[in-house]
Design an enzyme around this catalytic site. Structure first.
Site, PDB file in Angstrom:
ATOM      1  N   PRO A  14       0.828  -1.208   0.000  1.00 28.84           N
ATOM      2  CA  PRO A  14       0.000   0.000   0.000  1.00 28.84           C
ATOM      3  C   PRO A  14       0.861   1.256   0.000  1.00 28.84           C
ATOM      4  CG  PRO A  14      -0.841  -1.595   1.561  1.00 28.84           C
ATOM      5  CD  PRO A  14       0.488  -2.117   1.093  1.00 28.84           C
ATOM      6  N   GLU A  15       0.493   2.195  -0.845  1.00 32.48           N
ATOM      7  CA  GLU A  15       1.215   3.461  -0.956  1.00 32.48           C
ATOM      8  C   GLU A  15       0.344   4.570  -0.368  1.00 32.48           C
ATOM      9  OE1 GLU A  15       2.895   3.842  -4.929  1.00 32.48           O
ATOM     10  OE2 GLU A  15       2.984   1.660  -5.123  1.00 32.48           O
TER      11      GLU A  15
ATOM     12  N   LYS B  19       3.590   6.285   4.569  1.00 37.28           N
ATOM     13  CA  LYS B  19       2.885   5.005   4.507  1.00 37.28           C
ATOM     14  C   LYS B  19       2.605   4.432   5.897  1.00 37.28           C
ATOM     15  CE  LYS B  19       5.311   3.894   0.180  1.00 37.28           C
ATOM     16  NZ  LYS B  19       6.194   2.910  -0.486  1.00 37.28           N
TER      17      LYS B  19
ATOM     18  N   ARG C 198       1.835 -12.331   4.715  1.00 34.86           N
ATOM     19  CA  ARG C 198       3.277 -12.573   4.587  1.00 34.86           C
ATOM     20  C   ARG C 198       4.084 -12.179   5.827  1.00 34.86           C
ATOM     21  NH1 ARG C 198       5.404 -10.921  -1.304  1.00 34.86           N
ATOM     22  NH2 ARG C 198       7.164 -12.116  -0.476  1.00 34.86           N
TER      23      ARG C 198
ATOM     24  N   ARG D  51      21.372  16.066  -7.113  1.00 35.35           N
ATOM     25  CA  ARG D  51      21.066  14.661  -6.843  1.00 35.35           C
ATOM     26  C   ARG D  51      21.356  13.843  -8.092  1.00 35.35           C
ATOM     27  NH1 ARG D  51      18.455  14.069  -1.747  1.00 35.35           N
ATOM     28  NH2 ARG D  51      18.873  11.875  -2.172  1.00 35.35           N
TER      29      ARG D  51
END
Length: 276
Positions: A2-3, A60, A113, A152
Site C-alpha cells: 500500500p502506498e 505510509k 506474509r 542529486r
C-alpha cells in the site's frame, strides 16, 4: 505494498468507523514478531484500558493516538490490512494482532506474509523522524522540490522511491507519475531541466490525488492485495496508464508499454513518450 493513496483511504475508513473513542479491554497477539517495540507483555500492559483518540497518517505509516499519550505506529508493508468487525465475524488464520473492545467490536490486523510491523512509542519521531516531506501538503512547494532535486545524481525512480526524500510514493505511483511527466526512470535526477521538473512536480500530486479519489489500487483478488476496511476494493486499478500494462498500447501514443527493472523493481514505461 500500500502506498500513500491506499494508506490515506484506510485512515479515512478507520476515522469514519466506530473505532474512535473505543476502549481496548484486551489484546490478542498471534504473531509476536509483528511487534517491533515493545515486547508483547509490555505492549499488552500499555494499551490495556486505553481508548483510541485519533488516527492519522505519515507517509505510509498509520498512527493511532491512545488516551495515555502513547502512539501506535503501524506499517502495513506488503500484505498488512485492517478489519473492524464484531466478535461474531469468523476470523481468518492470517490475523496477527487483535484488539478487543468493550462492546464486542474487534480491530483485526491481517498480514499474510508477516512483514507488517507495529511500534508503540511515546515519541513518534523515534519511528518516523527520518521521513521526507508530504507531497500533498501546501508546504511541499515547487521551490522546495526544486531545491531537493539539486545536485542529486541518483536515478530518478530510485530517488522518488526513497521515503527519506519524499514520502508515500511506491512502485505504482512512481511509474504513473513518470509516464505523466514523460520522463524515463533511469535519468539522473540532476539532469532534468526546469520545464520537466515542474511537470514532474505536478504529476506527482496529480497521480496521488487521483489514487485517493479512486480509493486506492487493488491489483488482484485474494488476501495478499490491498482492500479497504470493509473488504471492498479500490478502483484506481481501472485508471492505470502504464503500471502492469506490459504489451498494452500507450494511452497517449499507442506504442506498446515495456517492462524493465529499476532499483530491483519491475518498472513500466512507454519507450516513445519516455525517452532516456
Amino acid at each position: 505494498m500500500p502506498e500513500l493513496p491506499e494508506v490515506h483511504t484506510i485512515v479515512q475508513d478507520l476515522k469514519q468507523s466506530r473505532l474512535i473513542g473505543k476502549k481496548i479491554i484486551s489484546t490478542e497477539i498471534f504473531w509476536p514478531k509483528t511487534l517491533a517495540v515493545p515486547t508483547p507483555e509490555i505492549f499488552c500492559q500499555q494499551v490495556q484500558g486505553q481508548s483510541i483518540q485519533n488516527v492519522d497518517r505519515r507517509g505510509k505509516y498509520i498512527i493511532f493516538q491512545l488516551s495515555n499519550q502513547m502512539f501506535l505506529i503501524v506499517h502495513l508493508r506488503m500484505t498488512g490490512r485492517f478489519q473492524f468487525v464484531t466478535s461474531q465475524t469468523p476470523a481468518s488464520p492470517y490475523v496477527r494482532i487483535q484488539f478487543n473492545f468493550e462492546n464486542g467490536d474487534q480491530l483485526r490486523f491481517h498480514d499474510t506474509r508477516k512483514f507488517g510491523r507495529w511500534y508503540l512509542v511515546s515519541d513518534v519521531e523515534e519511528i518516523i523522524g527520518h521521513l521526507g516531506p508530504e507531497p500533498l501538503l501546501s508546504s511541499f512547494t515547487f521551490e522546495l522540490f526544486e531545491d531537493m532535486m539539486k545536485n542529486r545524481k541518483t536515478l530518478l525512480k530510485s530517488l522518488l522511491l526513497d521515503q527519506s526524500f519524499i514520502v508515500g510514493l511506491g512502485n505504482i505511483y512512481v511509474d504513473e507519475a513518470l509516464w505523466e511527466a514523460k520522463l524515463h526512470p533511469l535519468i539522473p535526477a540532476n539532469q532534468i531541466n526546469l520545464k520537466h521538473l515542474k511537470i514532474l512536480y505536478h504529476s506527482i500530486k496529480y497521480v496521488l490525488e487521483k489514487g485517493i479519489q479512486a480509493r486506492g489500487t487493488t491489483l488482484g483478488p485474494g488476501r495478499t492485495h490491498y482492500y479497504r476496511l470493509d473488504g471492498s476494493k479500490g478502483e484506481h486499478q481501472t485508471l492505470l496508464n502504464v503500471f502492469r500494462k506490459t504489451g498494452h498500447p500507450c494511452p497517449r501514443c499507442g506504442h506498446l508499454i515495456e517492462k524493465l527493472i529499476v532499483a530491483q523493481r519491475s518498472t513500466h514505461i512507454c519507450p516513445i513518450c519516455q525517452k532516456k
